[in-house]
Design an enzyme around this catalytic site. Structure first.
Site, PDB file in Angstrom:
ATOM      1  N   LYS A 116     -12.073  -1.871   6.631  1.00  0.00           N
ATOM      2  CA  LYS A 116     -11.284  -2.758   7.467  1.00  0.00           C
ATOM      3  C   LYS A 116     -11.781  -2.722   8.917  1.00  0.00           C
ATOM      4  O   LYS A 116     -11.942  -3.742   9.548  1.00  0.00           O
ATOM      5  CB  LYS A 116      -9.799  -2.369   7.431  1.00  0.00           C
ATOM      6  N   ASP A 144      -1.863   6.894   6.154  1.00  0.00           N
ATOM      7  CA  ASP A 144      -2.895   5.946   5.722  1.00  0.00           C
ATOM      8  C   ASP A 144      -3.183   5.059   6.926  1.00  0.00           C
ATOM      9  O   ASP A 144      -2.348   4.260   7.332  1.00  0.00           O
ATOM     10  CB  ASP A 144      -2.352   5.130   4.535  1.00  0.00           C
ATOM     11  N   TRP A 180       0.840  -1.206   0.000  1.00  0.00           N
ATOM     12  CA  TRP A 180       0.000   0.000   0.000  1.00  0.00           C
ATOM     13  C   TRP A 180       0.869   1.248   0.000  1.00  0.00           C
ATOM     14  O   TRP A 180       0.580   2.218  -0.706  1.00  0.00           O
ATOM     15  CB  TRP A 180      -0.981  -0.001   1.171  1.00  0.00           C
TER      16      TRP A 180
HETATM   17  C1  PLP Z   1      -7.034  -2.019   2.064  1.00  0.00           C
HETATM   18  C2  PLP Z   1      -6.018  -0.941   2.146  1.00  0.00           C
HETATM   19  C3  PLP Z   1      -5.911   0.058   1.165  1.00  0.00           C
HETATM   20  C4  PLP Z   1      -6.774   0.082  -0.079  1.00  0.00           C
HETATM   21  O1  PLP Z   1      -8.022   0.564   0.217  1.00  0.00           O
HETATM   22  P1  PLP Z   1      -9.135   0.770  -0.930  1.00  0.00           P
HETATM   23  O2  PLP Z   1     -10.223   1.432  -0.132  1.00  0.00           O
HETATM   24  O3  PLP Z   1      -9.479  -0.558  -1.470  1.00  0.00           O
HETATM   25  O4  PLP Z   1      -8.560   1.663  -1.974  1.00  0.00           O
HETATM   26  C5  PLP Z   1      -4.967   1.054   1.345  1.00  0.00           C
HETATM   27  N1  PLP Z   1      -4.165   1.071   2.420  1.00  0.00           N
HETATM   28  C6  PLP Z   1      -4.223   0.125   3.379  1.00  0.00           C
HETATM   29  C7  PLP Z   1      -3.315   0.194   4.549  1.00  0.00           C
HETATM   30  C8  PLP Z   1      -5.153  -0.907   3.270  1.00  0.00           C
HETATM   31  O5  PLP Z   1      -5.216  -1.861   4.218  1.00  0.00           O
END
Ligand code: PLP
Length: 356
Positions: A190, A166, A99
C-alpha cells in the site's frame, strides 16, 4: 496522457524507487549480476536488507529492544501469526472494518476474543471512541487505517496491555511512537513497496510467552534470530522497500511526509465538503489521510458511472470505491504527488459544472 494513480493497493510507488529497482534487476551496483540472481546470503543482498532495517528504525525512531522483520505471506498471514505467538488465553480486538474482522476471526482459533468496540452498525464509517481496553487480555489489536472505509486512528493509543497494530495502509505516513506498541505489521503493497513482502516491528520481550508449540516458520523468534534470513525472503520486494525508504529519508523523513499527506487530504476533503454533488462517507473526525471515500449525493446517484468515465478520460486511475461502500475512493498514499490530487479536484469541479 499522464495517469493519476489512486489505486488502493498495490498502489503508486515513488518513481525513483521503481527506476532504481529496474536498474538493480539489470545490474546490481555494477556487479554485473541482477539482484534476481544472487544469493540472499551474499554480501550484496545482506547490505540491502540491513539498510532497509536500519532505515526503518531511523525513520520511525524505533527504540532499542525492537526488531524489524521482512516476511512473506502478506498482512493476512499476520492475522494468524499474531495470535499464534501472543494469544495465551484471551485477546481484545477493535472491529473497524473487513480487515479487522479477518484478524479477529483468526484469533478465535487460538483462544477467547473480546470485541472491545465495533463500528459495524454504521458500515464502519467511524472509529469507535470511549471504549475501555480490558486489563486481563494478552494484547489489544487495532487496524490503524481502514483502507476500504477511509477511516484512520491517527494517534498512538495508550494501552494497559501490549498493543498490536495492522498498519498496512498507513505505515510511514506519519511519525509513530513505536514505544506504545508491542507489534506493528503490514503488507508492503500500500505505502511501501511491491506485493510480496510483509514488515513486522516486534518488541522482543513479548515473545516466548505462550504455552503452545509454534511451527518454526510461524515463530517470530526464528526470524528475529536469523535477521529475516531463515529461509529465502522476498528479495526483490525488499530491494524496492529499501529504495522507498531512501526516498522518504531524502524528503526529510516521516514528519515531512505527514505534512504533504495532510495538504493532499485537506485539498480533496475541502473539495468534497464544498461540493453540490459529492459527499464524504466517513465521519469527519475519523477521516483517513490515506484513503478518501466519497459518493454522489442521492439526487445525483445516477451520475456515478458518468463521473467514472469522465475521470478516466482525464487520466484518473483507481477511483472506483470498494464494492462494500460504493461510490469513489481516492488513495492518497505517500508517493502520490499533490498535482494528482489537484487534477482530481479540477476534474470534480468540471464534472459538477456540466452536470449539477
Ligand atoms: C490490504 C490490507 C490487508 C491485506 O494485506 P495482504 O498483504 O493482502 O494480506 C490487511 N490489512 C489492511 C489494513 C489492508 O489494507
Amino acid at each position: 496522457m499522464k495517469k493519476h494513480n489512486f489505486n488502493a493497493g498495490p498502489s503508486i510507488l515513488p518513481r525513483i524507487a521503481i527506476e532504481n529497482t529496474a536498474k538493480a534487476i539489470l545490474d546490481l551496483n555494477g556487479t554485473g549480476l541482477s539482484v534476481l540472481e544472487i544469493s540472499h546470503r551474499s554480501k550484496d543482498f545482506e547490505a540491502i536488507i540491513n539498510e532497509a532495517v536500519a532505515l526503518f528504525k531511523e525513520l520511525l525512531n524505533i527504540p532499542e529492544g525492537y526488531h524489524v522483520l521482512f516476511l512473506g505471506g502478506g498482512a493476512s498471514l499476520q492475522f494468524c501469526m499474531v495470535p499464534y505467538n501472543l494469544l495465551n488465553k484471551k485477546a481484545a480486538y477493535l472491529e473497524t472494518g473487513v480487515w479487522a474482522k479477518k484478524a479477529l476471526k483468526e484469533a478465535k482459533l487460538f483462544g477467547e476474543v473480546v470485541t472491545v468496540a465495533s463500528s459495524a452498525d454504521k458500515n464502519f464509517s467511524y472509529i469507535p471512541k470511549g471504549f475501555t481496553i480490558p486489563a486481563d487480555v494478552d494484547y489489544f489489536h487495532i487496524t490503524t487505517n481502514n483502507t476500504i472505509y477511509g477511516t484512520e486512528i491517527r494517534e498512538d493509543l495508550d494501552s494497559p496491555v501490549p498493543l498490536v497494530a495492522d498498519m498496512s495502509s498507513d505505515i510511514l505516513s506519519r511519525p509513530v511512537d513505536v514505544s506504545k506498541y508491542a507489534l506493528i505489521y503490514g503488507g508492503a503493497q500500500k505505502n511501501l513497496g511491491p506485493a510480496g513482502v510483509t514488515f513486522v516491528i516486534v518488541r522482543e520481550d513479548i515473545l516466548g510467552k505462550v504455552d503452545r508449540p509454534i511451527p518454526t516458520m510461524l515463530d517470530y523468534r526464528t526470524h528475529v534470530k536469523e535477521n529475516s534470513l531463515f529461509n529465502t525472503p522476498p528479495v526483490l520486494p525488499i530491494y524496492t522497500v529499501m529504495e522507498t525508504l531512501r526516498w522518504i529519508k531524502s524528503l526529510g523523513g516521516v514528519a515531512e511526509i505527514e505534512k504533504m499527506n495532510k495538504e493532499k487530504a485537506q485539498l480533496l476533503y475541502n473539495a468534497i465538503d464544498n461540493s453540490k454533488m459529492f459527499v464524504g462517507t466517513a465521519e469527519k473526525d475519523s477521516r483517513s489521510l490515506m484513503n478518501i471515500c466519497f459518493v454522489m449525493k442521492p439526487e445525483y446517484a445516477d451520475k456515478e458511472e458518468a463521473f467514472l468515465e469522465f475521470a478516466k478520460k482525464r487520466g484518473m486511475v483507481g477511483i472506483k470505491g470498494h464494492r462494500s461502500v460504493g461510490g469513489f475512493r481516492a488513495s492518497t498514499y505517500n508517493a502520490l504527488p499533490l498535482e494528482s490530487v489537484q487534477a482530481l479536484v479540477e476534474c470534480m469541479h468540471d464534472f459538477e459544472k456540466e452536470n449539477a
